[in-house]
Write a protein that holds these residues in place. Structure first.
Motif, PDB file in Angstrom:
ATOM      1  N   GLU A  46       0.895  -1.078  -0.083  1.00 21.85           N
ATOM      2  CA  GLU A  46      -0.058  -0.168   0.074  1.00 21.85           C
ATOM      3  C   GLU A  46       0.928   1.067  -0.101  1.00 21.85           C
ATOM      4  OE1 GLU A  46      -2.033   0.341   3.463  1.00 21.85           O
ATOM      5  OE2 GLU A  46      -0.491   0.842   4.524  1.00 21.85           O
ATOM      6  N   PHE A  47       0.188   2.571  -0.652  1.00 25.83           N
ATOM      7  CA  PHE A  47       1.030   3.488  -0.860  1.00 25.83           C
ATOM      8  C   PHE A  47       1.169   4.124   0.759  1.00 25.83           C
ATOM      9  CE2 PHE A  47       1.881   7.911  -2.656  1.00 25.83           C
ATOM     10  CZ  PHE A  47       1.190   9.114  -1.672  1.00 25.83           C
ATOM     11  N   VAL A  48       2.165   4.653   1.002  1.00 26.65           N
ATOM     12  CA  VAL A  48       1.917   5.870   2.354  1.00 26.65           C
ATOM     13  C   VAL A  48       2.383   7.331   1.550  1.00 26.65           C
ATOM     14  CG1 VAL A  48       3.720   5.877   3.652  1.00 26.65           C
ATOM     15  CG2 VAL A  48       3.719   3.980   2.877  1.00 26.65           C
ATOM     16  N   ALA A  49       3.524   7.626   0.769  1.00 31.34           N
ATOM     17  CA  ALA A  49       3.458   9.015   0.984  1.00 31.34           C
ATOM     18  C   ALA A  49       4.689   9.018  -0.735  1.00 31.34           C
ATOM     19  CB  ALA A  49       4.713   9.246   2.094  1.00 31.34           C
ATOM     20  N   SER A  50       5.084   9.742  -0.727  1.00 33.83           N
ATOM     21  CA  SER A  50       5.149  10.276  -2.292  1.00 33.83           C
ATOM     22  C   SER A  50       5.981  11.615  -2.191  1.00 33.83           C
ATOM     23  CB  SER A  50       4.262   9.948  -3.093  1.00 33.83           C
ATOM     24  OG  SER A  50       3.099  10.698  -3.543  1.00 33.83           O
TER      25      SER A  50
END
Length: 121
Positions: A46-50
């Motif tokens: 899953e995505f956390v931060a970008s």
């Protein structure tokens, strides 16, 4: 060939903090969009931060995690505060040849090997 090397994972008690680092072996780091993802046992990644020029966060970490980058050091960081047991996962750094703050993993071209973060209750 781009190589990403994560560091900074470990075991921490709930409420504690960790800072992850990801060093990239690229010539023009500032041209890459960078992201952090995580995968818990038995769950999908899953995505956390970008981050590109601005940062973008998953709702589950907003207000607790901060992503930043140092283009002079070819490094992206993830400062994680107020950690919860549900943050336990392998955390992956990712790089996109497109300069954007993407939340979809298919937008990223290169991945690190991952670093384990374990939060005890």
């Amino acid at each position: 060939q781009v190589q990403l090397v994560e560091s900074g994972g470990g075991l921490v008690q709930a409420g504690g903090s960790l800072r992850l680092s990801c060093a990239a072996s690229v010539r023009t780091f500032s041209n890459y969009g960078m992201g952090w993802f995580r995968q818990a046992p038995g769950k999908e990644r899953e995505f956390v931060a970008s981050i590109s020029y601005s940062a973008y966060y998953a709702d589950s970490v907003k207000g607790r995690f901060t992503i930043s980058r140092d283009n002079a050091k070819n490094t992206v960081y993830l400062q994680m505060n107020s950690l919860k047991p549900e943050d336990t996962a392998v955390y992956y750094c990712a790089a996109s040849v497109s300069l954007g703050a993407f939340s979809s993993d298919y937008r990223y071209d290169y991945w690190g090997q991952g670093t384990q973060v374990t939060v005890s209750s």
